[in-house]
Design a protein around this motif. Structure first.
Motif, PDB file in Angstrom:
ATOM      1  N   MET A   1       0.819  -1.196   0.000  1.00 22.41           N
ATOM      2  CA  MET A   1       0.000   0.000   0.000  1.00 22.41           C
ATOM      3  C   MET A   1       0.866   1.264   0.000  1.00 22.41           C
ATOM      4  N   ILE A   2       2.010   1.179   0.658  1.00 25.53           N
ATOM      5  CA  ILE A   2       2.883   2.351   0.711  1.00 25.53           C
ATOM      6  C   ILE A   2       3.434   2.665  -0.683  1.00 25.53           C
ATOM      7  N   ILE A   3       3.734   1.627  -1.443  1.00 29.70           N
ATOM      8  CA  ILE A   3       4.228   1.835  -2.808  1.00 29.70           C
ATOM      9  C   ILE A   3       3.140   2.473  -3.664  1.00 29.70           C
ATOM     10  N   VAL A   4       1.904   2.006  -3.526  1.00 32.08           N
ATOM     11  CA  VAL A   4       0.784   2.589  -4.271  1.00 32.08           C
ATOM     12  C   VAL A   4       0.603   4.044  -3.874  1.00 32.08           C
ATOM     13  N   TRP A   5       0.689   4.325  -2.554  1.00 29.91           N
ATOM     14  CA  TRP A   5       0.579   5.701  -2.074  1.00 29.91           C
ATOM     15  C   TRP A   5       1.681   6.574  -2.681  1.00 29.91           C
ATOM     16  N   ALA A   6       2.912   6.078  -2.695  1.00 26.55           N
ATOM     17  CA  ALA A   6       4.038   6.857  -3.225  1.00 26.55           C
ATOM     18  C   ALA A   6       3.845   7.155  -4.707  1.00 26.55           C
ATOM     19  N   ILE A   7       3.366   6.180  -5.454  1.00 30.78           N
ATOM     20  CA  ILE A   7       3.107   6.396  -6.888  1.00 30.78           C
ATOM     21  C   ILE A   7       2.010   7.442  -7.066  1.00 30.78           C
ATOM     22  N   ALA A   8       0.958   7.366  -6.247  1.00 28.84           N
ATOM     23  CA  ALA A   8      -0.133   8.347  -6.334  1.00 28.84           C
ATOM     24  C   ALA A   8       0.358   9.752  -6.012  1.00 28.84           C
ATOM     25  N   VAL A   9       1.226   9.877  -5.025  1.00 25.41           N
ATOM     26  CA  VAL A   9       1.781  11.194  -4.672  1.00 25.41           C
ATOM     27  C   VAL A   9       2.627  11.733  -5.819  1.00 25.41           C
ATOM     28  N   LYS A  10       3.455  10.885  -6.405  1.00 25.90           N
ATOM     29  CA  LYS A  10       4.287  11.320  -7.541  1.00 25.90           C
ATOM     30  C   LYS A  10       3.419  11.792  -8.714  1.00 25.90           C
ATOM     31  N   ILE A  11       2.373  11.041  -9.021  1.00 26.04           N
ATOM     32  CA  ILE A  11       1.479  11.411 -10.131  1.00 26.04           C
ATOM     33  C   ILE A  11       0.761  12.718  -9.816  1.00 26.04           C
ATOM     34  N   ALA A  12       0.257  12.853  -8.577  1.00 30.46           N
ATOM     35  CA  ALA A  12      -0.428  14.091  -8.187  1.00 30.46           C
ATOM     36  C   ALA A  12       0.520  15.286  -8.272  1.00 30.46           C
ATOM     37  N   ALA A  13       1.763  15.091  -7.855  1.00 32.17           N
ATOM     38  CA  ALA A  13       2.743  16.181  -7.931  1.00 32.17           C
ATOM     39  C   ALA A  13       3.017  16.571  -9.380  1.00 32.17           C
ATOM     40  N   LEU A  14       3.102  15.586 -10.258  1.00 33.85           N
ATOM     41  CA  LEU A  14       3.317  15.884 -11.682  1.00 33.85           C
ATOM     42  C   LEU A  14       2.145  16.657 -12.277  1.00 33.85           C
ATOM     43  N   LEU A  15       0.927  16.342 -11.833  1.00 34.96           N
ATOM     44  CA  LEU A  15      -0.255  17.018 -12.360  1.00 34.96           C
ATOM     45  C   LEU A  15      -0.282  18.505 -12.000  1.00 34.96           C
ATOM     46  N   VAL A  16       0.327  18.865 -10.891  1.00 34.71           N
ATOM     47  CA  VAL A  16       0.364  20.281 -10.497  1.00 34.71           C
ATOM     48  C   VAL A  16       1.752  20.890 -10.720  1.00 34.71           C
ATOM     49  N   HIS A  17       2.554  20.200 -11.515  1.00 35.66           N
ATOM     50  CA  HIS A  17       3.880  20.671 -11.914  1.00 35.66           C
ATOM     51  C   HIS A  17       4.805  20.915 -10.717  1.00 35.66           C
ATOM     52  N   GLU A  18       4.796  19.984  -9.782  1.00 34.34           N
ATOM     53  CA  GLU A  18       5.676  20.018  -8.612  1.00 34.34           C
ATOM     54  C   GLU A  18       6.530  18.760  -8.611  1.00 34.34           C
ATOM     55  N   THR A  19       7.560  18.765  -7.804  1.00 34.35           N
ATOM     56  CA  THR A  19       8.383  17.576  -7.655  1.00 34.35           C
ATOM     57  C   THR A  19       8.418  17.171  -6.183  1.00 34.35           C
ATOM     58  N   VAL A  20       8.423  15.884  -5.974  1.00 33.94           N
ATOM     59  CA  VAL A  20       8.553  15.332  -4.628  1.00 33.94           C
ATOM     60  C   VAL A  20       9.737  14.374  -4.679  1.00 33.94           C
ATOM     61  N   GLY A  21      10.735  14.649  -3.883  1.00 30.01           N
ATOM     62  CA  GLY A  21      11.932  13.823  -3.893  1.00 30.01           C
ATOM     63  C   GLY A  21      11.706  12.437  -3.321  1.00 30.01           C
ATOM     64  N   PHE A  22      12.486  11.500  -3.817  1.00 27.89           N
ATOM     65  CA  PHE A  22      12.399  10.129  -3.333  1.00 27.89           C
ATOM     66  C   PHE A  22      12.716  10.052  -1.848  1.00 27.89           C
ATOM     67  N   ASN A  23      13.678  10.859  -1.387  1.00 29.69           N
ATOM     68  CA  ASN A  23      14.061  10.820   0.032  1.00 29.69           C
ATOM     69  C   ASN A  23      12.901  11.227   0.936  1.00 29.69           C
ATOM     70  N   ILE A  24      12.089  12.181   0.507  1.00 34.98           N
ATOM     71  CA  ILE A  24      10.923  12.582   1.294  1.00 34.98           C
ATOM     72  C   ILE A  24       9.897  11.456   1.329  1.00 34.98           C
ATOM     73  N   LEU A  25       9.615  10.874   0.176  1.00 35.02           N
ATOM     74  CA  LEU A  25       8.662   9.754   0.124  1.00 35.02           C
ATOM     75  C   LEU A  25       9.161   8.568   0.942  1.00 35.02           C
ATOM     76  N   PHE A  26      10.445   8.332   0.908  1.00 35.30           N
ATOM     77  CA  PHE A  26      11.024   7.222   1.654  1.00 35.30           C
ATOM     78  C   PHE A  26      10.878   7.437   3.155  1.00 35.30           C
ATOM     79  N   ARG A  27      11.200   8.642   3.624  1.00 32.55           N
ATOM     80  CA  ARG A  27      11.076   8.951   5.061  1.00 32.55           C
ATOM     81  C   ARG A  27       9.635   8.816   5.531  1.00 32.55           C
ATOM     82  N   ILE A  28       8.724   9.407   4.783  1.00 27.56           N
ATOM     83  CA  ILE A  28       7.313   9.341   5.169  1.00 27.56           C
ATOM     84  C   ILE A  28       6.811   7.909   5.084  1.00 27.56           C
ATOM     85  N   GLY A  29       7.246   7.161   4.079  1.00 31.47           N
ATOM     86  CA  GLY A  29       6.841   5.762   3.942  1.00 31.47           C
ATOM     87  C   GLY A  29       7.280   4.906   5.114  1.00 31.47           C
ATOM     88  N   ILE A  30       8.500   5.111   5.587  1.00 36.24           N
ATOM     89  CA  ILE A  30       8.995   4.352   6.743  1.00 36.24           C
ATOM     90  C   ILE A  30       8.168   4.656   7.985  1.00 36.24           C
TER      91      ILE A  30
END
Length: 133
Positions: A1-30
């Motif tokens: 579920m965390i992987i699905v959440w991370a993919i959804a966040v990345k897609i949402a960020a792309l839709l609003v022309h923002e970037t979310v770093g992998f390190n941020i997603l990794f920290r929040i995922g843990i």
């Protein structure tokens, strides 16, 4: 579920022309994983104490809702700030993880809660008399 959440966040960020770093997603995922992992033994312990699995699920659902709500209102007053000490979401600190590293003290609180409730549930459940008829 965390992987699905991370993919959804990345897609949402792309839709609003923002970037979310992998390190941020990794920290929040843990921390997200540890938070959810800590909630399961609480439900397990309540279910073992009552003998009803549904009681554990209901309790943890109500606790998670109230803990999240209290954490969101923590800055609104002294009583809410005090109650927030019981909220697991206070120690998760998801918003702070976008700009800070994981705080070791907060992780210790979450892991200690996980271990205490796991042992408590295990001890209580092992003493229950389960009859198979």
């Amino acid at each position: 579920m965390i992987i699905v959440w991370a993919i959804a966040v990345k897609i949402a960020a792309l839709l609003v022309h923002e970037t979310v770093g992998f390190n941020i997603l990794f920290r929040i995922g843990i921390v997200f994983f540890l938070t959810n992992l800590a909630l399961a033994p609480i439900a397990y312990s309540i279910g073992a104490m009552t003998g009803k699995r549904s009681a554990g699920g209901i309790f943890i659902g109500v606790y998670a809702f109230l803990a999240y709500f209290i954490n969101a209102l923590a800055g609104q007053g002294d009583v809410v700030k005090t109650l927030n000490q019981l909220s697991i979401f206070k120690y998760a600190g998801y918003i702070e993880l976008s700009s800070h590293t994981i705080l070791f003290g907060n992780i210790v609180v979450i892991v200690v809660a996980l271990i205490i409730f796991y042992i408590l549930g295990l001890l209580i459940f092992s003493r229950r008399d389960i009859q198979m008829n």
